[in-house]
Design a protein around this motif. Structure first.
Motif, PDB file in Angstrom:
ATOM      1  N   ASN A   1       0.788  -1.144   0.078  1.00 15.79           N
ATOM      2  CA  ASN A   1       0.012   0.018  -0.114  1.00 15.79           C
ATOM      3  C   ASN A   1       0.849   1.471  -0.008  1.00 15.79           C
ATOM      4  O   ASN A   1       0.478   2.287  -0.843  1.00 15.79           O
TER       5      ASN A   1
ATOM      6  N   LYS B   1       2.262   1.863  -3.713  1.00 19.30           N
ATOM      7  CA  LYS B   1       0.884   2.089  -4.441  1.00 19.30           C
ATOM      8  C   LYS B   1       0.740   3.928  -4.176  1.00 19.30           C
ATOM      9  O   LYS B   1       0.294   4.523  -4.982  1.00 19.30           O
ATOM     10  N   ALA B   2       0.890   4.157  -2.908  1.00 18.78           N
ATOM     11  CA  ALA B   2       0.527   5.603  -2.469  1.00 18.78           C
ATOM     12  C   ALA B   2       1.635   6.357  -2.985  1.00 18.78           C
ATOM     13  O   ALA B   2       1.380   7.511  -3.232  1.00 18.78           O
TER      14      ALA B   2
ATOM     15  N   ARG C   1       0.891   7.074  -6.741  1.00 14.87           N
ATOM     16  CA  ARG C   1      -0.258   7.881  -6.983  1.00 14.87           C
ATOM     17  C   ARG C   1       0.204   9.446  -6.618  1.00 14.87           C
ATOM     18  O   ARG C   1       0.022  10.071  -7.298  1.00 14.87           O
ATOM     19  N   VAL C   2       1.017   9.579  -5.607  1.00 15.80           N
ATOM     20  CA  VAL C   2       1.432  11.023  -4.970  1.00 15.80           C
ATOM     21  C   VAL C   2       2.463  11.665  -6.179  1.00 15.80           C
ATOM     22  O   VAL C   2       2.065  12.625  -6.678  1.00 15.80           O
TER      23      VAL C   2
ATOM     24  N   PHE D   1       2.647  10.568  -9.430  1.00 15.09           N
ATOM     25  CA  PHE D   1       1.797   9.830 -10.597  1.00 15.09           C
ATOM     26  C   PHE D   1       2.358  10.453 -12.036  1.00 15.09           C
ATOM     27  O   PHE D   1       3.030   9.641 -12.647  1.00 15.09           O
TER      28      PHE D   1
ATOM     29  N   GLU E   1       7.701  -0.841  -5.514  1.00 18.14           N
ATOM     30  CA  GLU E   1       7.250   0.616  -6.093  1.00 18.14           C
ATOM     31  C   GLU E   1       7.956   0.377  -7.763  1.00 18.14           C
ATOM     32  O   GLU E   1       7.283   0.591  -8.709  1.00 18.14           O
TER      33      GLU E   1
END
Length: 190
Positions: free
Chosen positions: A17, A20-21, A24-25, A27, A115
């Motif tokens: 998680n 993935k975060a 996303r941050v 991106f 990542e």
């Protein structure tokens, strides 16, 4: 009575998680990095498909193709390493906080490897599909209908090469992040 503090790794889903975060941050940068991987792997796969059925009148030798393919993969490796190093630099405080909360160095390494694995899997699969498909279409137009079986093998090989390449590119940044002292990381202003 003195107790010894021991770092404990959170479960693997927490690392997943967190990776993935982080994507996303960041991106836009991660999309650009994945596109770089995709282009390099697309070139690699197109050269592999081309080597399966050589085109008549091709002027480049096999060693020139290998040199170009190797150069494109090295450029991808450098791009992924640079992106991961930038990610480490931006996350000094986050890494320090995680380490102060008790995460071990191996947890930090897991986060960066996951990542890189996500970036590599997405970019490599897309690039291998694009490169193999386009070269297969070109080969089909010039020499007749290409065989699908060898192209699927090239897609699998290209995806594997891309994933391994991105994970290798994450080694140095992950080690740098894990060796960072927690207190020093919290004092850094980026």
């Amino acid at each position: 009575m003195q107790t010894e503090f021991k770092n404990v790794d959170p479960p693997m889903w927490v690392a997943w998680n967190q990776a993935k975060a982080s994507i996303r941050v960041r991106f836009l940068r991660m999309v650009i990095t994945s596109l770089g991987v995709a282009l390099g792997i697309a070139f690699f796969c197109s050269m592999q498909v081309l080597s399966l059925a050589p085109v008549k009148g091709a002027t480049q030798s096999s060693s020139q193709m290998q040199w170009l393919t190797g150069t494109s993969l090295v450029m991808c490796l450098v791009g992924v390493t640079n992106s991961m190093l930038m990610s480490v630099t931006e996350r000094y405080r986050e890494i320090g906080t995680i380490k102060c909360l008790g995460a071990s160095d191996s947890f930090i390494v897991k986060v960066f490897f996951l990542e890189a694995l996500l970036l590599g899997a997405l970019g490599s699969l897309g690039g291998s599909l694009i490169g193999s498909s386009l070269m297969s279409i070109v080969m089909g137009a010039t020499t007749g209908a290409p065989a699908i079986g060898p192209v699927l093998i090239v897609v699998a090989i290209g995806t594997g090469v891309g994933i391994v390449m991105t994970v290798l590119a994450a080694i140095a940044p992950a080690i740098q992040a894990s060796k960072m002292p927690a207190a020093a990381a919290l004092r850094v202003d980026v």
